[in-house]
Design a protein around this motif. Structure first.
Motif, short mmCIF file in Angstrom:
data_model
loop_
_atom_site.label_atom_id
_atom_site.label_comp_id
_atom_site.label_asym_id
_atom_site.label_seq_id
_atom_site.Cartn_x
_atom_site.Cartn_y
_atom_site.Cartn_z
N TRP A 271 -50.78 32.72 -30.49
CA TRP A 271 -51.35 31.60 -29.74
C TRP A 271 -52.76 32.02 -29.38
O TRP A 271 -53.17 33.15 -29.66
CB TRP A 271 -50.52 31.28 -28.48
CG TRP A 271 -50.40 32.42 -27.50
CD1 TRP A 271 -51.31 32.78 -26.55
CD2 TRP A 271 -49.31 33.36 -27.38
NE1 TRP A 271 -50.85 33.89 -25.86
CE2 TRP A 271 -49.63 34.26 -26.34
CE3 TRP A 271 -48.09 33.52 -28.04
CZ2 TRP A 271 -48.78 35.30 -25.96
CZ3 TRP A 271 -47.25 34.56 -27.67
CH2 TRP A 271 -47.59 35.44 -26.64
N CYS A 275 -53.91 32.10 -22.58
CA CYS A 275 -52.69 31.34 -22.32
C CYS A 275 -53.04 30.24 -21.32
O CYS A 275 -53.60 30.52 -20.28
CB CYS A 275 -51.64 32.25 -21.69
SG CYS A 275 -50.18 32.44 -22.68
N GLY A 281 -53.39 27.75 -26.82
CA GLY A 281 -52.70 28.50 -25.76
C GLY A 281 -51.44 27.79 -25.30
O GLY A 281 -50.52 28.43 -24.79
N CYS A 284 -48.00 29.17 -26.31
CA CYS A 284 -47.46 30.42 -25.77
C CYS A 284 -46.07 30.14 -25.20
O CYS A 284 -45.90 29.24 -24.37
CB CYS A 284 -48.39 30.93 -24.67
SG CYS A 284 -47.80 32.40 -23.85
N ASP A 288 -43.32 34.14 -22.19
CA ASP A 288 -44.50 35.02 -22.27
C ASP A 288 -45.63 34.51 -21.40
O ASP A 288 -46.77 34.96 -21.54
CB ASP A 288 -44.99 35.09 -23.72
CG ASP A 288 -43.97 35.74 -24.63
OD1 ASP A 288 -43.60 36.89 -24.36
OD2 ASP A 288 -43.53 35.09 -25.60
N ASP A 289 -45.34 33.58 -20.50
CA ASP A 289 -46.40 32.96 -19.71
C ASP A 289 -47.24 34.04 -19.02
O ASP A 289 -46.69 34.92 -18.36
CB ASP A 289 -45.77 32.03 -18.66
CG ASP A 289 -46.84 31.21 -17.96
OD1 ASP A 289 -47.88 30.94 -18.59
OD2 ASP A 289 -46.63 30.86 -16.79
N TYR A 294 -51.17 38.31 -27.53
CA TYR A 294 -51.08 37.19 -28.47
C TYR A 294 -51.00 37.66 -29.92
O TYR A 294 -50.77 36.86 -30.81
CB TYR A 294 -52.28 36.25 -28.28
CG TYR A 294 -53.60 36.91 -28.61
CD1 TYR A 294 -54.24 37.69 -27.66
CD2 TYR A 294 -54.17 36.77 -29.87
CE1 TYR A 294 -55.43 38.32 -27.95
CE2 TYR A 294 -55.36 37.40 -30.17
CZ TYR A 294 -55.99 38.17 -29.20
OH TYR A 294 -57.16 38.81 -29.52
#
Ligand SMILES: [Zn+2]
Ligand SMILES: [Zn+2]
Length: 325
Positions: A271, A275, A281, A284, A288-289, A294
Motif C-alpha cells: 500500500w 497509511c 494507503g 492498508c 496493520d493500521d 508497506y
C-alpha cells in the motif's frame, strides 16, 4: 492473524451499476515476514522441490548494463544487521566493520557464476482462492533469475506446477545463485494471509462513455477510481492489472495468440507508505493500521513498479509472459 482490506470509501458499482459485469476477484496474498516451511504457502520461503529433480538455471541472456552486482549471501547478512539495529540508533563499530566486509563481498561477486534460479513464491491451491492449476496439481512454485533481462531490466520468472504428494524427499539445502543484479530482487521469507477482494478494470479497459462519466464524477467526489476504488496494490493472484506506465494491452500467448490472463502481481509495496484515507494507503489492512511496513517482501521492481506474470488461458504448457508496470 488474518488480514482484512477495509471497505472501499465508495462502492463504485453502487454509483455506476453498469460496471458490475467488469468486476473480477483478486486474492491479495498479504505477505508478512515469518519462517515458512516447505509445506506452507510463502513468498521467499523454501520450495517443496524434489531432491532428485535438477534445480533450474536461467539460460536467458542477461542485461548487465547496470554493471552492479551483489552477493546474495552478503545482502542477507546485511539485512540482519539492519534489522538488529534499534530505531534511530547508530551502528556499533563491530556492525560497521561487518558492513564494510559485506561490501567487499559484493565487489568480489562473480557475475559469470551460474544463474541459478531463486525461489520467489509457493502457492498451495488450498490456500489461495481463485488459483487454478493443471489437473492433479495442487501447488504453484514461482522462481526467478534475479538478474536483469531484456527488454525491461527485470528478473525472469519461471512457473512450476506440481502435485505436492509426489515430492517425498525435498532438496536441501535449497540452491540459490551467488550473484544478483540488485538487492531488490531478494524476497524476504514471508508467510501469507490470502484474502479475496473485488476489483474493477484499469480505466482504459472500460467503455468510453463510462470512462467519461467516472472522470466527471471524480471532479466532485474525493476517492480516485484508479487508486482507491478499482485495483488493489501489492502481491496478488488474479484480478486486474494496472497500466499506469502506459501500453494498456494484455500480452498475447506466443504459442497460440490467445489474450493472456494475469496470474500473479509481484509488487514493490502493499500500500502507499502513508497509511491513511488518501491514495493507495486506504488498501492498508485493518490489522496493520498505522504500520509503516508497506514493503514486507523487500522486493522492488524498477522505481516502485509491479511485475505482472501473465499466463495463457488455453494451455498451462504455453510459456508465461511478464509485464512491468
Ligand atoms: Zn537470467
Ligand atoms: Zn497459448
Amino acid at each position: 492473524m488474518t488480514r482484512t482490506t477495509p471497505p472501499r470509501p465508495v462502492d463504485i458499482a453502487a454509483v455506476f451499476p453498469e460496471i458490475a459485469p467488469f468486476a473480477r476477484s483478486a486474492t491479495r496474498l498479504h505477505p508478512r515476514p515469518g519462517t515458512p516451511g516447505v509445506h506452507d504457502s510463502s513468498v521467499g520461503g523454501p520450495l517443496r522441490w524434489p531432491a532428485d529433480e535438477p534445480w533450474p538455471v536461467c539460460a536467458e541472456p542477461h542485461d548487465d548494463s547496470g554493471g552492479f552486482f551483489q552477493s546474495v549471501d552478503a545482502e542477507r547478512r546485511r539485512r540482519k544487521i539492519h534489522a538488529a539495529r534499534p530505531a534511530g540508533a547508530d551502528f556499533t563499530p563491530e556492525q560497521r566493520a561487518e558492513l564494510a566486509r559485506l561490501g567487499e563481498l559484493d565487489a568480489k561477486a562473480d557475475s559469470t557464476s551460474p544463474a541459478t534460479m531463486m525461489a520467489v513464491a509457493q502457492l498451495y491451491l488450498k490456500d489461495v482462492p481463485g488459483l487454478a492449476g493443471p489437473p492433479g496439481a495442487d501447488v504453484l512454485q514461482v522462481l526467478w533469475c534475479p538478474r536483469d533481462h531484456r527488454p525491461h531490466h527485470c528478473p525472469a520468472p519461471m512457473l512450476r506446477w506440481r502435485r505436492s504428494t509426489d515430492v517425498t524427499d525435498v532438496v536441501a539445502p535449497q540452491p540459490e545463485p551467488e550473484v544478483m543484479s540488485e538487492d531488490m530482487y531478494l524476497p524476504e521469507p514471508c508467510v501469507l494471509h490470502p484474502e479475496q477482494v473485488v476489483e474493477y478494470p484499469y480505466r482504459d479497459f472500460l467503455p468510453d462513455d463510462l470512462q467519461e462519466r467516472i472522470s466527471a464524477w471524480e471532479e466532485t467526489n474525493r476517492p480516485s477510481y484508479q487508486y482507491e476504488l478499482s485495483l488493489a496494490p501489492g502481491w496478488k493472484v488474479g484480478g486486474h492489472a494496472s497500466w499506469s506506465l502506459g501500453g494498456a494491452k494484455p500480452p498475447t500467448c506466443g504459442d497460440c495468440d490467445a489474450a493472456m490472463d494475469m496470474l500473479l502481481s509481484i509488487d514493490s509495496g502493499e500500500w502507499d507508505d502513508e497509511c491513511g484515507p488518501d491514495g493507495e494507503g486506504s488498501w492498508c489492512p485493518l490489522e496493520d493500521d498505522g504500520s509503516r511496513e508497506y514493503d514486507p517482501t523487500k522486493v522492488q521492481i524498477g522505481r516502485g513498479y509491479a511485475l505482472y506474470v501473465f499466463t495463457c488461458p488455453t494451455s498451462f504448457d504455453h510459456p508465461p509472459k511478464t509485464v512491468q508496470q
